[in-house]
Design an enzyme around this catalytic site. Structure first.
Site, PDB file in Angstrom:
ATOM      1  CE  LYS A  97      61.455  50.710 -40.168  1.00  0.00           C
ATOM      2  NZ  LYS A  97      61.094  50.649 -41.592  1.00  0.00           N
ATOM      3  CE  LYS A 124      48.119  26.099 -50.432  1.00  0.00           C
ATOM      4  NZ  LYS A 124      49.572  25.823 -50.409  1.00  0.00           N
TER       5      LYS A 124
END
Length: 558
Positions: free
Chosen positions: A183, A84
């Site tokens: 993080k 796609k």
């Protein structure tokens, strides 16, 4: 890489309607190539007709590398959506050039951009010295600032912060929050340090991040995580604002999850747990999914189990309990409790605050087995990563697994759950409530005004005049026969028209975000015939959005 297998979905738990849908439509859908869009427009048809599941061929161990685990899930989504992405490229390039471009950008998205490893000394209260280790990983800077929590744990490692940072990138993309993922972790057990020592560690860690350019309102914005909260975020904000951010009017936007007095936002503490509730709500009220699981829609009469009674577990438990579900077991690192008649979250919270543990709670019995294997409708793993593995997945009895924690399910366990028709609501969607409300707090700090302050009275007066106008219209038409016709709103409506508080706005925006993202995941799952594989659907959505940013921005210096 992943190997994809597809087969007709004839779930053992499904009711007659779901089985009928599978029988009627499996033949048509089985003729399609894997990952190809479905023609069915009704949710139940695409769900019941076909399912994809996968196995990680190169990584079969029961305790896989966490970052490799996330990369594997990424690969699964990328292989589904690649065609796609190639088709959607609006360039004059050949098919081969387009595919090379797509694969190149996917390779850019996947790895961690930066990992900072730190060590610094602190002097403890007894006069001894200790060297503290810490890390900050920035997975992606396709959007800035980067965003992600800071956790204090002896289990912190480079692999863990890289994995969690990558999850943050995809999590933000899934819920349309314009941040890159990051993080941090400090390798300590906070229970072994005094408050004074923890403040020293937090402030010094903040300075080390600042020196390396790993913190700032437009660069990298930490938040609370495991064993950190408002207190630590307040120390971080004060340290940054008092030093490197002294001349920055937006300095307090360098971190979120702060106390209200320091620029925090109402609703942030409960945001992740509330997001877990809304995430479950969106799927448990979807009849097409519930028919496959052999369940009735809604929370009423559903039982659930919570692993981890921290911030996420507590607030998830509170909201599910409030809407009619019954918590029958709670597990912590030091033990578990069980009561088939239900456990009240407020009573358990009060007991833990007083005694420091859930063990000994008088209205429940100790549970000796694995909390993950308790017979229930909904299992909420809200502790740490890799709790559901190839070893225990066959014994899990829940029909829905709601991933309140980050990465609680290994790829092998994920495959087993799909084979058993267990609905896994994935972490990168379900626990995104925290970063969503952190985004609202960040915007509040940049705008320097609380939500609702500029419009509160105007909205209240407008609603009052609207009701008054209705009343006067009715009196002009009918009043001559019966006098005045007072318009008396119900108590609930009165609260609503009085004007939305900051908490009301935050709660409403969070609910809308979780609902919209759930619909996107459901749509993608149907489009690619993924059935119950919501994790792959969520990764597909995240990859498409991150890819679009890279593709349209262009790739610099290549």
């Amino acid at each position: 890489m992943y190997r994809y297998l597809a087969k007709a979905l004839l779930p053992s738990r499904a009711g007659p309607a779901a089985l009928g849908s599978a029988a009627n439509h499996s033949a048509a859908l089985l003729g399609r190539g894997r990952g190809q869009p479905a023609a069915a427009s009704q949710p139940g048809l695409a769900l019941a007709a076909r399912r994809h599941y996968s196995e990680l061929v190169a990584d079969r161990e029961d305790d896989p590398n966490f970052f490799k685990m996330v990369e594997g899930f990424f690969d699964r989504g990328a292989s589904i959506v690649e065609d796609k992405l190639v088709k959607d490229l609006r360039t004059q390039e050949s098919e081969e050039q387009k595919r090379n471009r797509v694969r190149g950008i996917l390779r850019i998205i996947k790895p961690c951009n930066h990992v900072l490893s730190l060590s610094f000394p602190i002097r403890r209260d007894d006069g001894s010295w200790e060297v503290i280790e810490g890390y900050r990983a920035q997975h992606s800077q396709h959007r800035t600032p980067c965003k992600g929590g800071i956790r204090y744990s002896t289990d912190v490692s480079v692999d863990e912060v890289k994995a969690l940072a990558s999850l943050m990138t995809y999590k933000c993309a899934v819920v349309d929050v314009p941040f890159g993922g990051a993080k941090a972790g400090v390798k300590i057990n906070p229970k072994n340090y005094t408050e004074n020592e923890l403040e020293k560690i937090t402030r010094r860690f903040t300075m080390e991040l600042a020196k390396k350019g790993f913190i700032g309102p437009g660069v990298d914005v930490p938040a609370p995580d495991m064993n950190t909260g408002e207190r630590e975020m307040s120390w971080i904000a004060d340290t940054y604002a008092s030093t490197i951010g002294h001349y920055d009017i937006n300095a307090h936007a360098c971190v979120t999850g702060k106390p209200i007095s320091q620029g925090g936002i109402h609703g942030r503490i409960s945001a992740t747990g509330r997001g877990v509730f809304h995430g479950i709500e969106n799927f448990i009220n979807e009849a097409s999914y519930m028919s496959i699981l052999g369940m009735t829609p809604g929370f009423r009469d559903k039982t659930f189990v919570v692993q981890g009674f921290g911030n996420v577990g507590l607030h998830s438990m509170r909201y599910l309990h409030r809407f009619g579900a019954k918590c029958i077991a709670v597990g912590e690192s030091d033990g578990s409790i069980w009561n088939p008649d239900g456990i009240d979250p407020k009573e358990l919270e009060d007991f833990k605050l007083q005694h420091g543990s859930i063990l000994g709670f008088p209205k429940a019995k100790p549970y000796e087995g694995s909390i993950l294997e308790v017979d229930c409708d909904i299992l909420i793993p809200a502790a740490t990563e890799k709790q559901l593995t190839k070893s225990n997945a066959p014994r899990v009895k829940a029909k829905i697994i709601a991933e309140g924690a980050n990465g609680p399910t290994t790829p092998e366990a994920d495959k087993i759950f799909l084979e058993r028709n267990i609905l896994v609501i994935p972490d990168l969607y379900l626990n995104a409530g925290g970063v969503t409300v952190s985004y609202f707090e960040w915007l509040k700090n940049l705008n320097h005004v609380s939500y609702g302050r500029l419009t509160f009275k105007y909205e209240r007066d407008s609603n009052y005049h609207l009701l008054l106008s209705v009343q006067e219209s009715l009196e002009r038409k009918f009043g001559k026969h019966g006098g005045t016709i007072p318009i008396v709103p119900t108590a609930e409506f009165q609260d609503s028209i009085s004007g939305a508080s900051e908490k009301d706005i935050v709660h409403s925006a969070l609910a809308y975000t979780m609902e919209r993202s759930a619909r996107q995941i459901m749509h993608t799952a149907m489009k690619y015939n993924l059935g119950l594989d919501l994790r792959t659907a969520a990764y597909v959505n995240a990859i498409e959005k991150v890819f679009k940013v890279y593709s349209e921005a262009g790739v610099t210096f290549t």
